[in-house]
Design an enzyme around this catalytic site. Structure first.
Site, PDB file in Angstrom:
ATOM      1  N   PRO A 102       0.936  -1.195   0.037  1.00 19.43           N
ATOM      2  CA  PRO A 102       0.010   0.085   0.189  1.00 19.43           C
ATOM      3  C   PRO A 102       0.899   1.177  -0.148  1.00 19.43           C
ATOM      4  O   PRO A 102       2.087   1.287   0.349  1.00 19.43           O
ATOM      5  CB  PRO A 102      -0.678  -0.260   1.272  1.00 19.43           C
ATOM      6  CG  PRO A 102      -0.707  -1.358   1.828  1.00 19.43           C
ATOM      7  CD  PRO A 102       0.528  -2.258   1.208  1.00 19.43           C
ATOM      8  N   TYR A 103       0.137   2.174  -0.288  1.00 22.28           N
ATOM      9  CA  TYR A 103       0.905   3.671  -0.357  1.00 22.28           C
ATOM     10  C   TYR A 103      -0.097   4.491   0.587  1.00 22.28           C
ATOM     11  O   TYR A 103      -1.371   4.537   0.169  1.00 22.28           O
ATOM     12  CB  TYR A 103       1.027   4.388  -1.756  1.00 22.28           C
ATOM     13  CG  TYR A 103       1.475   5.718  -1.832  1.00 22.28           C
ATOM     14  CD1 TYR A 103       2.600   6.238  -1.477  1.00 22.28           C
ATOM     15  CD2 TYR A 103       0.460   6.728  -1.998  1.00 22.28           C
ATOM     16  CE1 TYR A 103       3.170   7.490  -1.530  1.00 22.28           C
ATOM     17  CE2 TYR A 103       0.942   8.119  -2.079  1.00 22.28           C
ATOM     18  CZ  TYR A 103       2.158   8.455  -1.914  1.00 22.28           C
ATOM     19  OH  TYR A 103       2.413   9.523  -1.589  1.00 22.28           O
TER      20      TYR A 103
END
Lengths: 66, 66, 66, 66, 66, 66
Positions: free
Chosen positions: D2-3
């Site tokens: 994820p970011y």
């Protein structure tokens, strides 16, 4: 008409390198998708190493650990 | 509850101008979509001209070329 | 040359309303900062109410609570 | 993988607090979604109070009004 | 460790073209800045033409005008 | 008043899991920085695996390679 945002850590990228990123990304969008370079926008954000984390650690700490 | 991000080049926008952008954008969302202004957030990013590209060139270079 | 990103919940904004947001935001940047409208980009993201939270709750839940 | 991007006003968050945000967010993604922490990226943007608006006012003005 | 976000209009980019954008952008960051490709993230957002504006008009309208 | 954007691949996160991310992130900002939860906004973007790249490959390809 694409818009590209590149985020990197602030660790001394030169104006020439940033210009090269802008040129290269714009050309890539022309080559791959036939986009119009004149309205292609590229924005580079340089982020302090205290403010960038990966693996749950800041880059500041990762750089110290070598 | 909208969130708006405005990116402009860092070329001397004053606090008054930025306040006007925030006021105007918030009002627009009220007028067009009936959004609640109290939870409408507007964030302005000012970006160095070395870090903004259009047409494959940095704005720094474009400003020099006039 | 500004870039604006407007995030709203996906709750039935019409194409006309979205066109009005684009027109209004672009005009605001012309009026306040003298920006060139021809290279001003506005991107609207519509986000599912399950994916938007405020006050620690999703908008889906908030809408159910009235 | 994820970011996560966290935007806060620039009002004195310490390196330790920012490290804690990075650690906590990364752990949350592990706990809730089973994400791999090694490729989870968290970027914190600190924004001047002149550049952040809520309710149509800048945070600079809101802080002055107490 | 860079993060790149590419926004394009949703007008039929194929999986192969998107893979090529991801490959090309990642390679550019290796070539120009010596970044580690293994932690370089590229995210492509495809945006409906009703939701993308330039010059104060939606791309939907611009495409109709030819 | 923080704004958090979480980007994950679209691979079946449930509404409950997304609500938990929103709750957890909001609480983290309260705990670490004393932020007001009522104006803390969290937006989750779910991105197709064709549109997410890491290491120069799309997640679609990485998942096939196991």
């Amino acid at each position: 008409m694409p818009y590209v945002n590149i985020k990197i850590t602030r660790e001394g990228a030169t104006p020439e390198q940033k210009a090269e990123l802008i040129r290269g990304t714009t050309q890539l969008l022309v080559d791959v998708l036939g986009k119009n370079p004149r309205t292609t926008v590229v924005v580079i954000d340089e982020v302090d190493t205290d403010n960038w984390g990966i693996g749950g650690e800041t880059v500041t700490v990762l750089r110290q650990q070598g």
